[in-house]
Design a protein around this motif. Structure first.
Motif, PDB file in Angstrom:
ATOM      1  N   PHE A   1       0.874  -1.171   0.000  1.00  0.00           N
ATOM      2  CA  PHE A   1       0.000   0.000   0.000  1.00  0.00           C
ATOM      3  C   PHE A   1       0.907   1.216   0.000  1.00  0.00           C
ATOM      4  O   PHE A   1       1.809   1.334   0.827  1.00  0.00           O
ATOM      5  N   PHE A   2       0.708   2.134  -0.942  1.00  0.00           N
ATOM      6  CA  PHE A   2       1.512   3.346  -0.904  1.00  0.00           C
ATOM      7  C   PHE A   2       0.601   4.558  -1.009  1.00  0.00           C
ATOM      8  O   PHE A   2      -0.506   4.489  -1.533  1.00  0.00           O
ATOM      9  N   TRP A   3       1.084   5.670  -0.492  1.00  0.00           N
ATOM     10  CA  TRP A   3       0.319   6.914  -0.624  1.00  0.00           C
ATOM     11  C   TRP A   3       1.272   8.096  -0.759  1.00  0.00           C
ATOM     12  O   TRP A   3       2.390   8.068  -0.273  1.00  0.00           O
ATOM     13  N   LEU A   4       0.788   9.111  -1.476  1.00  0.00           N
ATOM     14  CA  LEU A   4       1.530  10.349  -1.664  1.00  0.00           C
ATOM     15  C   LEU A   4       0.948  11.382  -0.714  1.00  0.00           C
ATOM     16  O   LEU A   4      -0.271  11.547  -0.645  1.00  0.00           O
ATOM     17  N   GLN A   5       1.826  12.037  -0.014  1.00  0.00           N
ATOM     18  CA  GLN A   5       1.387  12.943   1.033  1.00  0.00           C
ATOM     19  C   GLN A   5       1.979  14.321   0.789  1.00  0.00           C
ATOM     20  O   GLN A   5       3.177  14.435   0.535  1.00  0.00           O
ATOM     21  N   ALA A   6       1.133  15.337   0.829  1.00  0.00           N
ATOM     22  CA  ALA A   6       1.605  16.716   0.667  1.00  0.00           C
ATOM     23  C   ALA A   6       1.775  17.323   2.052  1.00  0.00           C
ATOM     24  O   ALA A   6       0.916  17.167   2.919  1.00  0.00           O
ATOM     25  N   GLU A   7       2.893  17.993   2.263  1.00  0.00           N
ATOM     26  CA  GLU A   7       3.150  18.606   3.565  1.00  0.00           C
ATOM     27  C   GLU A   7       3.450  20.086   3.405  1.00  0.00           C
ATOM     28  O   GLU A   7       4.153  20.482   2.475  1.00  0.00           O
ATOM     29  N   PHE A   8       2.901  20.884   4.297  1.00  0.00           N
ATOM     30  CA  PHE A   8       3.198  22.318   4.266  1.00  0.00           C
ATOM     31  C   PHE A   8       3.028  22.866   5.672  1.00  0.00           C
ATOM     32  O   PHE A   8       2.388  22.255   6.528  1.00  0.00           O
ATOM     33  N   ALA A   9       3.595  24.037   5.876  1.00  0.00           N
ATOM     34  CA  ALA A   9       3.463  24.685   7.180  1.00  0.00           C
ATOM     35  C   ALA A   9       2.425  25.778   7.065  1.00  0.00           C
ATOM     36  O   ALA A   9       2.296  26.432   6.033  1.00  0.00           O
ATOM     37  N   SER A  10       1.669  25.977   8.109  1.00  0.00           N
ATOM     38  CA  SER A  10       0.711  27.074   8.111  1.00  0.00           C
ATOM     39  C   SER A  10       0.887  27.844   9.412  1.00  0.00           C
ATOM     40  O   SER A  10       1.597  27.426  10.307  1.00  0.00           O
ATOM     41  N   GLY A  11       0.208  28.988   9.502  1.00  0.00           N
ATOM     42  CA  GLY A  11       0.339  29.817  10.698  1.00  0.00           C
ATOM     43  C   GLY A  11      -0.103  29.068  11.937  1.00  0.00           C
ATOM     44  O   GLY A  11       0.484  29.170  12.999  1.00  0.00           O
TER      45      GLY A  11
ATOM     46  N   ASN B   1       5.828  20.240   0.166  1.00  0.00           N
ATOM     47  CA  ASN B   1       6.719  19.077   0.037  1.00  0.00           C
ATOM     48  C   ASN B   1       5.858  17.861  -0.204  1.00  0.00           C
ATOM     49  O   ASN B   1       4.792  17.724   0.400  1.00  0.00           O
ATOM     50  N   VAL B   2       6.312  16.957  -1.057  1.00  0.00           N
ATOM     51  CA  VAL B   2       5.556  15.727  -1.298  1.00  0.00           C
ATOM     52  C   VAL B   2       6.425  14.529  -0.936  1.00  0.00           C
ATOM     53  O   VAL B   2       7.588  14.454  -1.342  1.00  0.00           O
ATOM     54  N   THR B   3       5.857  13.611  -0.163  1.00  0.00           N
ATOM     55  CA  THR B   3       6.576  12.405   0.260  1.00  0.00           C
ATOM     56  C   THR B   3       5.771  11.172  -0.139  1.00  0.00           C
ATOM     57  O   THR B   3       4.542  11.178  -0.061  1.00  0.00           O
ATOM     58  N   LEU B   4       6.489  10.128  -0.557  1.00  0.00           N
ATOM     59  CA  LEU B   4       5.846   8.845  -0.817  1.00  0.00           C
ATOM     60  C   LEU B   4       6.031   7.960   0.412  1.00  0.00           C
ATOM     61  O   LEU B   4       7.141   7.805   0.900  1.00  0.00           O
ATOM     62  N   HIS B   5       4.935   7.402   0.927  1.00  0.00           N
ATOM     63  CA  HIS B   5       5.032   6.440   2.027  1.00  0.00           C
ATOM     64  C   HIS B   5       4.563   5.101   1.508  1.00  0.00           C
ATOM     65  O   HIS B   5       3.585   5.030   0.778  1.00  0.00           O
ATOM     66  N   TRP B   6       5.232   4.036   1.897  1.00  0.00           N
ATOM     67  CA  TRP B   6       4.794   2.697   1.483  1.00  0.00           C
ATOM     68  C   TRP B   6       4.758   1.760   2.676  1.00  0.00           C
ATOM     69  O   TRP B   6       5.503   1.931   3.632  1.00  0.00           O
ATOM     70  N   GLU B   7       3.867   0.772   2.567  1.00  0.00           N
ATOM     71  CA  GLU B   7       3.779  -0.280   3.571  1.00  0.00           C
ATOM     72  C   GLU B   7       3.712  -1.597   2.819  1.00  0.00           C
ATOM     73  O   GLU B   7       2.847  -1.776   1.974  1.00  0.00           O
ATOM     74  N   ALA B   8       4.621  -2.514   3.145  1.00  0.00           N
ATOM     75  CA  ALA B   8       4.622  -3.832   2.496  1.00  0.00           C
ATOM     76  C   ALA B   8       4.018  -4.831   3.464  1.00  0.00           C
ATOM     77  O   ALA B   8       4.566  -5.085   4.537  1.00  0.00           O
ATOM     78  N   LEU B   9       2.872  -5.396   3.086  1.00  0.00           N
ATOM     79  CA  LEU B   9       2.142  -6.311   3.957  1.00  0.00           C
ATOM     80  C   LEU B   9       2.596  -7.740   3.653  1.00  0.00           C
ATOM     81  O   LEU B   9       2.439  -8.211   2.540  1.00  0.00           O
ATOM     82  N   PRO B  10       3.167  -8.443   4.645  1.00  0.00           N
ATOM     83  CA  PRO B  10       3.656  -9.792   4.353  1.00  0.00           C
ATOM     84  C   PRO B  10       2.556 -10.833   4.479  1.00  0.00           C
ATOM     85  O   PRO B  10       1.492 -10.560   5.010  1.00  0.00           O
ATOM     86  N   LYS B  11       2.834 -12.029   4.010  1.00  0.00           N
ATOM     87  CA  LYS B  11       1.905 -13.134   4.250  1.00  0.00           C
ATOM     88  C   LYS B  11       2.045 -13.597   5.693  1.00  0.00           C
ATOM     89  O   LYS B  11       1.060 -13.838   6.378  1.00  0.00           O
ATOM     90  N   VAL B  12       3.317 -13.739   6.155  1.00  0.00           N
ATOM     91  CA  VAL B  12       3.562 -13.975   7.582  1.00  0.00           C
ATOM     92  C   VAL B  12       4.697 -13.061   7.997  1.00  0.00           C
ATOM     93  O   VAL B  12       5.648 -12.879   7.258  1.00  0.00           O
TER      94      VAL B  12
END
Lengths: 172, 78
Positions: free
Chosen positions: A81-91, A137-148
Motif C-alpha cells: 500500500f503506498f500513498w503520496l502525502q503533501a506537507e506544508f506549514a501554516s500559521g 513538500n511531497v513524500t511517498l510512504h509505502w507499507e509492504a504487507l507480508p503473508k507472515v
C-alpha cells in the motif's frame, strides 16, 4: 495412542507446530530482502486553486509520476500500500499533511507505474488560508504487507519546496 | 495396534511431517512460491494421516503376550 482418535489428535497438534516453525522461517527470510522503491514525481502545474466554504482552500495538481514498486515484493509479500502525502506549514500548525493519492498493489498486479498526467485522487484541502505563496513538500510512504511476519514501512521524499501561486484561479 | 505398533506409528508421523516441512520450506523459498510450500505441507499431512491414523495390519505384528488364564480354583471369601 490407544485409539485412532488420540493418534489423530497428536498428529494434528504436531502438524500445527510444524506450520508455526515454517511460518517463523518464512518471516525470518525477510531479513535478506532489503526493500527499496524507485520513485520520481514532477508537479507539472496547479490546475485549480480556490477557496471553498468555511474558510478553507482547495488545490488540484497535475503531475507526472514514475514509480517502481517491484523491489518491495518478495515471496512473502501479499500486497503493498503506498500513498503520496503533501506537507506544508501554516500559521496555525507547523506541519500539515494531506494524502492525495493512494493505491493498493497486490502481488499479482502491475507493479510499475508511469503516469504522464495524473491528478490527485483526493482534494488537497487546507483549513484556513495558508496556501497562497506557500511551499509544498511531497513524500511517498509505502507499507509492504507480508503473508507472515512483520509489516515493513518506509518513505521517500519526492518533491521539496514546490512554490504555490499567489492568487486563486481555476484552470481546469 | 500393539505397543511396538504405536511406537512405529508415532515415529512415522513425526518423520513424515518434519521431512515434509523442511522440504516444503526449501522448495518454496527456492521457487519463490509461498503457495507451493503450503501445498507440500498439506500433502505431507495427508500422507501422515493415511499412514498413521488407521489401524493397519503391519502395526499389529508383535501381539501382546498375555499371561494364560490361571487354572487355580476360585477362592471362597467365607
Amino acid at each position: 495412542m490407544h485409539s485412532w482418535t488420540s493418534r489423530a489428535n497428536l498428529l494434528f497438534s504436531f502438524s500445527t507446530s510444524c506450520l508455526a516453525v515454517v511460518c517463523l522461517l518464512a518471516a525470518a527470510t525477510e531479513w535478506w530482502h532489503p526493500k527499496e522503491v524507485d520513485a520520481h514525481l514532477e508537479i507539472r502545474r496547479v490546475e485549480t486553486f480556490k477557496s471553498v466554504t468555511k474558510g478553507n482552500e482547495m488545490l488540484a495538481l497535475n503531475m507526472k509520476l514514475d514509480l517502481d514498486t517491484s523491489k518491495l515484493f518478495s515471496w512473502n509479500t501479499k500486497q503493498v500500500f503506498f500513498w503520496l502525502q503533501a506537507e506544508f506549514a501554516s500559521g496555525r500548525h507547523e506541519n500539515n499533511q494531506v494524502t492525495f493519492v493512494d493505491h493498493i498493489v497486490r502481488s499479482t498486479d502491475r507493479k510499475v507505474f508511469r503516469e504522464e498526467n495524473i491528478r490527485n485522487e483526493y482534494p488537497i484541502v487546507s483549513r484556513g488560508r495558508a496556501l497562497r505563496g506557500n511551499t509544498l513538500n511531497v513524500t511517498l510512504h509505502w507499507e509492504a504487507l507480508p503473508k507472515v511476519g512483520a509489516l515493513r514501512v518506509g518513505s521517500v521524499p519526492l518533491v521539496r519546496g514546490y512554490l504555490l501561486p499567489q492568487h486563486y484561479f481555476v484552470d481546469g | 495396534m500393539d505397543w511396538k505398533g504405536q511406537k512405529l506409528a508415532e515415529k512415522l508421523y513425526r518423520w513424515i511431517l518434519v521431512v515434509t516441512t523442511v522440504f516444503g520450506f526449501v522448495v518454496g523459498y527456492w521457487q519463490e512460491d509461498f503457495a507451493l510450500m503450503m501445498q507440500i505441507l498439506a500433502a505431507g499431512l495427508s500422507l501422515a494421516c493415511v499412514i498413521c491414523i488407521p489401524d493397519w495390519p503391519f502395526y499389529s505384528r508383535n501381539p501382546i503376550k498375555w499371561i494364560p488364564v490361571s487354572k487355580k480354583p476360585k477362592k471362597n471369601t467365607d
